[in-house]
Scaffold this active site. Structure first.
Site, short mmCIF file in Angstrom:
data_model
loop_
_atom_site.label_atom_id
_atom_site.label_comp_id
_atom_site.label_asym_id
_atom_site.label_seq_id
_atom_site.Cartn_x
_atom_site.Cartn_y
_atom_site.Cartn_z
N GLU A 1 112.95 -22.22 -36.33
CA GLU A 1 111.83 -22.46 -35.43
C GLU A 1 111.62 -21.31 -34.45
OE1 GLU A 1 109.65 -25.38 -34.79
OE2 GLU A 1 110.08 -25.53 -36.92
N LYS B 1 110.68 -30.15 -45.31
CA LYS B 1 109.70 -30.70 -44.37
C LYS B 1 108.31 -30.71 -44.99
CE LYS B 1 110.75 -27.79 -41.05
NZ LYS B 1 110.83 -27.12 -39.73
#
Length: 390
Positions: free
Chosen positions: A244, A142
């Site tokens: 996350e 990412k």
């Protein structure tokens, strides 16, 4: 330098780790070969390591440029990316250049996105200089920058060709950044790898001072934790979303603090909030909350949201979390990674996310806030955020 291969689906790249190994980093960059090395860094890291790396690359490998960007999460946006791209092109970037991301998570993100966009993709090498970068951000594809309403909302996925890490660079890292980085290790232990909790708990140091062998163990355990959930999920949309954990409230706090709360310290607050949500909803025991508080306290970071961060801003940014869309849209819930127990994630709708009641999350955020204090009693932001267990 010891080499570990990072594998995510069909993606592989080497992670080379050592101590006092700048010679090895220069040699390896030279072996990769480039028409020009574009070293991207913030001013502090540029002064500590960037200029020396540029000079040695120019002597031993080929043309090298040092390009700096303003430091801080608050400066990780599209304007900064635009400025870096323009400067890189002015300095002679072409399709055979290599972007060398020398720094922490902010530098890694913005340089990673730069590499992905220049000529529709040129080579990227990470040289991480912070704990968070070494054990977390460089282990992901990412690459993103922030938008005005939230963190990491504009970006893509892009693979580095290598990671070259020298733990000696952590010796110049401010203590607040070391403490912050350890919070990501705590996240890995709680959400993915509970087998490391006992040893980690015994080794955490609130003073932020870690011997090299401990740091190497922490990094390798983090590599193993990441591999557990991303080996078959390179885009982190399935099991990889477990990474996350703590980031829903954490990102909202970090972004609302305008850089005063470092990433890992914000994630620590987000993990405590997530544990409280699980407990209050009847999905987890009070012992899980206690374990979170105990481990976070041992890192040396605060366990409350600083009183000068407007809770209204935190709640507003929760609505723009980057996990929106994985679950059916609802105005009454936030999609969150929640735990039932260490290493056991709650699941719904075929995902590792749970639709957490908005009212409950907002209430937990309010309760996590530090009580307001008289202005004369306040210390500076860094001390408030990282000065104690809260």
């Amino acid at each position: 330098m010891q080499v570990t291969t990072i594998t995510m689906d069909d993606v592989q790249y080497p992670y080379r780790l050592g101590t006092d190994c700048l010679d090895g980093i220069v040699t390896r960059l030279g072996e990769l070969g480039a028409s020009r090395y574009l070293i991207v860094s913030d001013p502090r890291v540029a002064e500590l390591y960037g200029q020396g790396l540029r000079e040695r690359l120019a002597e031993q490998a080929g043309p090298a440029e040092l390009i700096t960007h303003a430091s801080g999460e608050q400066n990780k946006g599209l304007p900064a990316l635009h400025d870096l791209a323009e400067e890189a092109l002015r300095r002679g970037a072409d399709r055979q250049s290599i972007v060398v991301a020398l720094g922490g998570g902010v530098t890694g993100n913005i340089a990673g996105l730069l590499a992905a966009l220049l000529f529709r993709g040129i080579r990227l090498v990470h040289v991480p200089t912070t704990v968070v970068a070494m054990l977390d951000s460089v282990l992901s594809l990412k690459q993103a920058v922030n938008a005005g309403v939230g963190k990491n909302l504009v970006g893509t996925f892009y693979q580095p060709v290598e990671v070259l890490a020298d733990t000696a660079m952590l010796r110049t890292l401010p203590v607040r950044e070391v403490r912050s980085g350890m919070c990501e290790v705590v996240k890995n232990s709680l959400a993915i790898r509970p087998s490391m909790i006992d040893q980690l708990s015994a080794g955490l140091r609130p003073d932020g001072r870690y011997p090299d062998d401990t740091m190497h163990w922490i990094i390798y355990e983090s590599l193993a934790a990441k591999a557990q959930v991303t080996a078959y999920d390179k885009y982190e949309r399935g099991e990889g979303l477990i990474l996350e954990y703590g980031h829903t409230v954490g990102h909202a706090v970090e972004h609302s603090s305008q850089g005063a709360v470092p990433h890992g310290a914000a994630v620590a607050l987000g993990m405590i909030a997530a544990a409280q949500v699980s407990h209050r909803a009847g999905w987890a025991s009070a012992e899980l909350v206690d374990l979170h508080r105990e481990l976070v306290a041992k890192t040396g970071v605060a366990r409350r949201i600083p009183s000068d961060i407007p809770l209204s801003a935190v709640r507003h940014r929760l609505s723009f979390d980057n996990k929106r869309g994985y679950l059916p849209a609802s105005a009454d819930t936030y999609p969150m990674v929640l735990l039932e127990s260490p290493g056991k994630v709650l699941r719904s709708e075929g995902t590792v996310l749970t639709a957490a009641p908005r009212d409950l999350v907002d209430a937990v955020v309010d309760e996590l806030a530090e009580p307001p204090r008289p202005a004369a009693a306040r210390t500076d932001d860094a001390a408030t955020v990282l000065g104690g267990a809260g």
